[in-house]
Design an enzyme around this catalytic site. Structure first.
Site, PDB file in Angstrom:
ATOM      1  CG  HIS A 191      -2.062  -1.000   1.051  1.00  0.00           C
ATOM      2  ND1 HIS A 191      -2.678  -1.617   2.114  1.00  0.00           N
ATOM      3  CD2 HIS A 191      -2.667  -1.495  -0.063  1.00  0.00           C
ATOM      4  CE1 HIS A 191      -3.603  -2.451   1.664  1.00  0.00           C
ATOM      5  NE2 HIS A 191      -3.615  -2.390   0.350  1.00  0.00           N
ATOM      6  CD  GLU A 236      -3.945  -9.938   7.981  1.00  0.00           C
ATOM      7  OE1 GLU A 236      -4.193 -10.510   9.060  1.00  0.00           O
ATOM      8  OE2 GLU A 236      -3.152  -8.981   7.878  1.00  0.00           O
ATOM      9  CB  CYS A 253       2.426  -9.041  12.921  1.00  0.00           C
ATOM     10  SG  CYS A 253       4.171  -9.018  12.460  1.00  0.00           S
ATOM     11  CB  SER A 274      -0.661   2.166   4.574  1.00  0.00           C
ATOM     12  OG  SER A 274      -0.160   1.473   5.690  1.00  0.00           O
TER      13      SER A 274
END
Length: 298
Positions: free
Chosen positions: A46, A138, A205, A233
């Site tokens: 992105h 995702e 993450c 993003s």
């Protein structure tokens, strides 16, 4: 003659591509070096500037509609991952998949699929819940592991609409806020009915989550901060807000040309940072632009 003292300019060492994005771009460059056409399903990252760079190298970005029209070509799947239906279509169309799905995302997909394939105890119903952004690449890949049955919640208010009389299995998009996830977990724990079960899996993450304290420290250490990030993003939006919280003199820019020379006048210390989708070369280009603007008289 320009007698201005040059400001100190620091690029945040912890900013820049995460492991998953770095790997995806390396795979793309490796394939492109062979000279054969390479398609990418969705923007590889992105960040418009990086996408343009790879386009000049020959990467052809397509959407799912165009993907369905292709045959016998190579298609790269970016770090965000894809649902099982994408792999099945590729098999039918004899499309060679270059799979650059991030290992963290891949593990999460497998866990959700395993949960979905495990039947609930007789007479019980369970909700597979994903804390994430609706429509995000995702998240689409994660929901695809459940044949579209998973419930996506974007915030605590949406978590409050869950059925607390049914079992809940909670997962998170890998790049979401750890604090928000914990807040949602605490609310569900306080409201879940005693006769059902609640299990949650912190699938955020750490390479992304650990950037929160780093970006706060970095932004607080400078008079002026330029946060370099593509407008698409999700991770960038979160990190930029963290910058703003500790340093209101923070500005989001997409490219060096957006740097406002007037902002540089009083700054003795300038910080340049970015998202997990921001290439280091772009932050370096922003530093060069600041130095160039500072050398100009006026």
């Amino acid at each position: 003659m320009n007698n201005k003292t040059s400001p100190q300019i620091e690029i945040d060492e912890s900013s820049g591509f995460c492991f998953g994005v770095t790997t995806a771009i390396q795979k793309a460059e490796e394939e492109l070096s062979k000279g054969a056409p390479l398609y990418c399903l969705g923007d590889i990252v992105h960040n418009g500037q990086e996408c343009e760079r790879l386009k000049r190298l020959g990467l052809l970005t397509i959407d799912h509609e165009k993907f369905g029209m292709l045959k016998e070509v190579k298609v790269l799947l970016r770090a965000h991952g894809e649902p099982p239906s994408t792999y099945e279509l590729a098999r039918q169309k004899h499309i060679e998949i270059i799979d650059a799905t991030c290992p963290v995302v891949l593990r999460l997909q497998k866990r959700i699929k395993q949960e979905y394939d495990t039947p609930a105890p007789e007479g019980r119903k369970k909700q597979i819940v994903i804390f994430g952004k609706n429509g995000h690449a995702e998240v689409l890949g994660l929901v695809g592991q459940t044949n579209g049955e998973a419930i996506v919640i974007e915030n605590l208010e949406e978590a409050k609409q869950l059925d607390f009389n049914k079992d809940i299995r909670l997962y998170s998009q890998t790049t979401k806020s750890l604090d928000e996830f914990r807040e949602i977990v605490a609310y569900i724990q306080a409201h879940i009915a005693p006769h059902v079960t609640f299990q949650f899996y912190d699938t955020i993450c750490r390479q992304v989550a650990n950037r929160m304290p780093e970006i706060r420290r970095f932004a607080a250490a400078h008079d002026l901060v330029f946060f370099v990030c593509g407008h698409k993003s999700s991770n960038g939006k979160i990190l930029y807000q963290e910058c703003r919280k500790v340093n209101p003199n923070s500005y989001q820019i997409d490219q060096p040309e957006e740097i406002d020379r007037n902002l540089l006048q009083q700054a003795r210390s300038i910080g340049i940072c970015g998202a997990t989708s921001t290439p280091k070369w772009l932050m370096e280009a922003c530093k060069e632009t600041i130095l160039s603007l500072n050398r100009q008289p006026g």
